[in-house]
Design a protein around this motif. Structure first.
Motif, PDB file in Angstrom:
ATOM      1  N   TRP A 160     -11.503   2.048   9.633  1.00 23.77           N
ATOM      2  CA  TRP A 160     -11.446   0.623   8.739  1.00 23.77           C
ATOM      3  C   TRP A 160     -10.764  -0.112   9.978  1.00 23.77           C
ATOM      4  N   ALA A 161     -11.062  -1.988   9.511  1.00 20.10           N
ATOM      5  CA  ALA A 161     -10.660  -2.548  10.207  1.00 20.10           C
ATOM      6  C   ALA A 161     -10.502  -4.283   9.367  1.00 20.10           C
ATOM      7  N   VAL A 162     -10.126  -5.138   9.325  1.00 22.71           N
ATOM      8  CA  VAL A 162      -9.815  -6.230   8.401  1.00 22.71           C
ATOM      9  C   VAL A 162      -9.622  -7.154   9.570  1.00 22.71           C
ATOM     10  N   ASP A 163     -10.977  -8.189   9.479  1.00 19.63           N
ATOM     11  CA  ASP A 163     -10.851  -9.237   9.811  1.00 19.63           C
ATOM     12  C   ASP A 163     -10.920 -10.804   9.799  1.00 19.63           C
ATOM     13  N   ASP A 164      -9.583 -11.552   9.193  1.00 19.34           N
ATOM     14  CA  ASP A 164      -9.305 -12.826   8.511  1.00 19.34           C
ATOM     15  C   ASP A 164      -9.215 -13.104   9.600  1.00 19.34           C
ATOM     16  N   GLY A 201      -6.307  -3.059  12.137  1.00 21.93           N
ATOM     17  CA  GLY A 201      -7.615  -1.975  11.664  1.00 21.93           C
ATOM     18  C   GLY A 201      -6.923  -0.781  12.195  1.00 21.93           C
ATOM     19  N   HIS A 202      -7.018   0.388  11.831  1.00 18.09           N
ATOM     20  CA  HIS A 202      -6.281   1.979  11.784  1.00 18.09           C
ATOM     21  C   HIS A 202      -8.285   2.873  12.301  1.00 18.09           C
ATOM     22  N   GLN A 203      -7.487   3.819  12.989  1.00 17.97           N
ATOM     23  CA  GLN A 203      -8.761   5.215  12.917  1.00 17.97           C
ATOM     24  C   GLN A 203      -8.391   5.929  13.740  1.00 17.97           C
ATOM     25  N   GLU A 204      -8.664   6.818  13.239  1.00 14.04           N
ATOM     26  CA  GLU A 204      -8.068   8.744  12.899  1.00 14.04           C
ATOM     27  C   GLU A 204      -8.466   9.535  13.587  1.00 14.04           C
ATOM     28  N   ALA A 205      -8.766  10.752  14.194  1.00 12.91           N
ATOM     29  CA  ALA A 205      -9.780  11.647  14.423  1.00 12.91           C
ATOM     30  C   ALA A 205      -8.660  13.284  13.661  1.00 12.91           C
ATOM     31  N   THR A 247      -4.967  16.134  16.574  1.00 11.86           N
ATOM     32  CA  THR A 247      -4.854  14.729  15.569  1.00 11.86           C
ATOM     33  C   THR A 247      -4.657  13.694  16.436  1.00 11.86           C
ATOM     34  N   GLN A 248      -5.740  12.636  16.782  1.00  7.64           N
ATOM     35  CA  GLN A 248      -4.851  11.318  17.170  1.00  7.64           C
ATOM     36  C   GLN A 248      -5.491  10.262  16.794  1.00  7.64           C
ATOM     37  N   GLY A 249      -5.110   9.155  17.014  1.00  2.00           N
ATOM     38  CA  GLY A 249      -5.903   7.370  16.564  1.00  2.00           C
ATOM     39  C   GLY A 249      -5.126   6.489  17.452  1.00  2.00           C
ATOM     40  N   SER A 250      -5.279   5.773  16.740  1.00  2.00           N
ATOM     41  CA  SER A 250      -4.385   4.466  16.801  1.00  2.00           C
ATOM     42  C   SER A 250      -5.036   3.345  15.623  1.00  2.00           C
ATOM     43  N   TYR A 251      -3.861   2.203  15.587  1.00  2.00           N
ATOM     44  CA  TYR A 251      -3.596   1.354  14.785  1.00  2.00           C
ATOM     45  C   TYR A 251      -3.004   0.054  15.179  1.00  2.00           C
TER      46      TYR A 251
END
Length: 132
Positions: free
Chosen positions: A45-49, A57-61, A67-71
């Protein structure tokens, strides 16, 4: 005697819980067996204001134990903080934190930079002959 029975019941409960299998007995009395499966998902998910120039934003798999991801988030000083992480078995959560941009407080409003000032109330003395 009671302690021996309690220990025996505890061992029996532990053995039953360690089976790794879930059994559901519904109202119909059927005895279906369901194996528990490993967790598997991914999201992003991401927010662009644009009005505040805040993009985060944040992504995870996850696939089983992998488990890996980033924000990322825009910090109040104007830098962007990006955290990339993964789960490494028994070592747990491993994170790599990086910052981009230069810290600057020029864009912050005056109200956000200065702490409110507190002035204690001034004492006022009344003369006993004076009306309050």
């Amino acid at each position: 005697m009671n302690t021996k029975i309690l220990i025996l019941l505890g061992l029996a409960a532990l053995a039953a819980a360690d089976s790794g299998e879930f059994r559901y007995y519904g109202n119909s009395g059927s005895r279906e067996s369901f194996e528990s499966s490993e967790a598997q998902y991914q999201f992003q998910w991401a927010v662009d204001d644009d009005s505040s120039e805040n993009h985060y934003g944040h992504q995870e798999a996850r696939d089983g134990d992998d488990t890996q991801g980033s924000y990322s988030v825009l910090l109040p000083d104007g830098r962007r903080q990006t955290v990339t992480y993964y789960v490494d078995g028994d070592d747990g959560y491993i994170a790599d934190v990086k910052y981009s941009g230069e810290a600057s407080f020029e864009s912050a409003s005056f109200e956000s930079r200065e702490a409110p000032r507190y002035a204690p109330p001034q004492r006022r003395y009344y003369d006993s002959n004076e009306s309050k």
